[in-house]
Scaffold this active site. Structure first.
Site, PDB file in Angstrom:
ATOM      1  N   GLU A  49      -2.798  -7.188   7.096  1.00  0.00           N
ATOM      2  CA  GLU A  49      -1.589  -6.867   7.850  1.00  0.00           C
ATOM      3  C   GLU A  49      -1.440  -7.787   9.057  1.00  0.00           C
ATOM      4  OE1 GLU A  49       1.340  -6.026   8.250  1.00  0.00           O
ATOM      5  OE2 GLU A  49       1.375  -3.822   8.343  1.00  0.00           O
ATOM      6  N   HIS A  93       0.830  -1.213   0.000  1.00  0.00           N
ATOM      7  CA  HIS A  93       0.000   0.000   0.000  1.00  0.00           C
ATOM      8  C   HIS A  93       0.864   1.262   0.000  1.00  0.00           C
ATOM      9  CE1 HIS A  93       0.983   0.800   4.224  1.00  0.00           C
ATOM     10  NE2 HIS A  93       0.825  -0.495   4.421  1.00  0.00           N
ATOM     11  N   GLU A 116      -1.109   7.085   7.169  1.00  0.00           N
ATOM     12  CA  GLU A 116      -0.969   7.970   8.327  1.00  0.00           C
ATOM     13  C   GLU A 116      -0.117   7.317   9.411  1.00  0.00           C
ATOM     14  OE1 GLU A 116      -5.051   8.449   9.254  1.00  0.00           O
ATOM     15  OE2 GLU A 116      -5.387  10.073   7.803  1.00  0.00           O
ATOM     16  N   GLY A 117      -0.183   5.989   9.518  1.00  0.00           N
ATOM     17  CA  GLY A 117       0.632   5.275  10.488  1.00  0.00           C
ATOM     18  C   GLY A 117       2.093   5.238  10.118  1.00  0.00           C
ATOM     19  N   ASN A 118       2.399   5.199   8.813  1.00  0.00           N
ATOM     20  CA  ASN A 118       3.790   5.276   8.379  1.00  0.00           C
ATOM     21  C   ASN A 118       4.377   6.642   8.693  1.00  0.00           C
ATOM     22  OD1 ASN A 118       2.828   3.478   5.421  1.00  0.00           O
ATOM     23  ND2 ASN A 118       3.829   2.618   7.226  1.00  0.00           N
ATOM     24  N   ARG A 176      -6.341   1.263   3.877  1.00  0.00           N
ATOM     25  CA  ARG A 176      -5.207   1.783   3.114  1.00  0.00           C
ATOM     26  C   ARG A 176      -4.900   0.932   1.876  1.00  0.00           C
ATOM     27  NH1 ARG A 176      -3.348   0.121   8.129  1.00  0.00           N
ATOM     28  NH2 ARG A 176      -1.679  -1.433   8.287  1.00  0.00           N
ATOM     29  N   GLU A 198       1.896   5.247   1.187  1.00  0.00           N
ATOM     30  CA  GLU A 198       2.198   5.792   2.515  1.00  0.00           C
ATOM     31  C   GLU A 198       0.906   6.037   3.289  1.00  0.00           C
ATOM     32  OE1 GLU A 198       5.086   9.318   3.755  1.00  0.00           O
ATOM     33  OE2 GLU A 198       3.074  10.057   3.217  1.00  0.00           O
TER      34      GLU A 198
END
Length: 302
Positions: free
Chosen positions: A106, A17, A21-23, A78, A19
């Site tokens: 995930e 996926h 918000e968690g990355n 995502r 980028e």
């Protein structure tokens, strides 16, 4: 290409996926469930660019103008958003199917994540081992391996039974839009890599594409589309890269006799022939008999 290979997908392509918000900020996981984490604006752009690269790749062979693609996607927001942006590069006639597949989601790290506790937990994972360490209330990579294995079995059944109703004159491609660790586990399962080899692999970047392409003999290889430098950057050892190069021309079902990770780690003193093995066994029997006789004599004399 043989008639046996006509219904096999020409390529199986793994896409991480864009980028998220968690990355960008791990604080996002403290208030938002992992499956609800969204793509950033940069992630949306990355996904659109990935779609353009995929379209260019799939249409690059002028001798196969009637190519088709089937998408499999993780149910996380995502990955679904990534696929939606990828789809902008394809017309409806080119896409023969889209399936949401929970088994390629995930790795589960638990529920809402406390940042400091997660940082400490990941340090423990580095000492314990990335493959077997199970996150509290979550999964290990080994757990992900089990469900990815189940997904692969279903994938092969779809192919064998032609559930996609594929026209054999069309070139079929599978695109799997998933996550970093899930993609690494997929490759591990497919190519029968060991746990030690998995531990050395690097995560793909956001919207990075990894292409398994079908060789003339009916085996898949990463070395058809990707360079040796790319494979090195992903963490493949020289032996793993040599195996990928061998697969380019290997025939389906062949066994690579010098594949070190199947023998060397377990049978480092294996004889080269039956005759040598029998000779070694005879010598060992003689030694054991002599040792037992000496032990018995000692017992009688004591």
């Amino acid at each position: 290409m043989s008639s046996d290979n006509k219904l096999l997908p020409k390529r199986i392509i793994l896409v991480r996926h864009g980028e998220s918000e968690g990355n960008l900020d791990t604080e996002a996981y403290t208030t938002t469930p992992d499956h609800k984490i969204q793509l950033t604006e940069s992630g949306l752009l990355q996904a659109r660019e990935a779609g353009a690269r995929l379209r260019s790749l799939l249409s690059s062979n002028p001798s196969s103008p009637e190519w088709r693609v089937c998408f499999y996607v993780s149910p996380y927001d995502r990955t679904r958003s990534t696929l939606r942006e990828i789809g902008r590069s394809f017309s409806r006639r080119r896409v023969i199917g889209v399936r949401e597949e929970c088994r390629i989601r995930e790795q589960d790290f638990g529920n809402f994540q406390v940042k400091e506790r997660m940082r400490a937990t990941k340090k423990v994972r580095e000492r314990f081992g990335r493959f077997f360490y199970r996150f509290p209330e979550g999964e290990s990579a080994a757990d992900v391996f089990d469900r990815v294995s189940s997904f692969l079995e279903s994938l092969w059944r779809d192919i064998d039974m032609n559930r996609l109703h594929m026209n054999p004159t069309h070139e079929l491609n599978f695109v799997i839009v998933s996550h970093g660790l899930t993609s690494r586990v997929f490759l591990m399962k497919w190519f029968k890599w060991t746990v030690e080899q998995f531990e050395a692999l690097n995560n793909p970047g956001n919207s990075e594409i990894r292409v398994m392409e079908l060789g003339q003999g009916g085996d898949y290889s990463l070395a058809i589309h990707h360079t040796e430098e790319e494979l090195e950057r992903w963490g493949l050892s020289p032996e793993m890269i040599a195996d990928q190069k061998w697969r380019v021309n290997a025939h389906k079902g062949e066994w690579k006799e010098d594949c070190k990770w199947y023998f060397g780690d377990f049978f480092d003193h294996m004889a080269d022939s039956d005759q040598e093995s029998e000779t070694d066994a005879t010598e060992e029997d003689k030694l054991n008999l002599l040792t037992n006789t000496e032990d018995n004599n000692e017992e009688l004399c004591s």
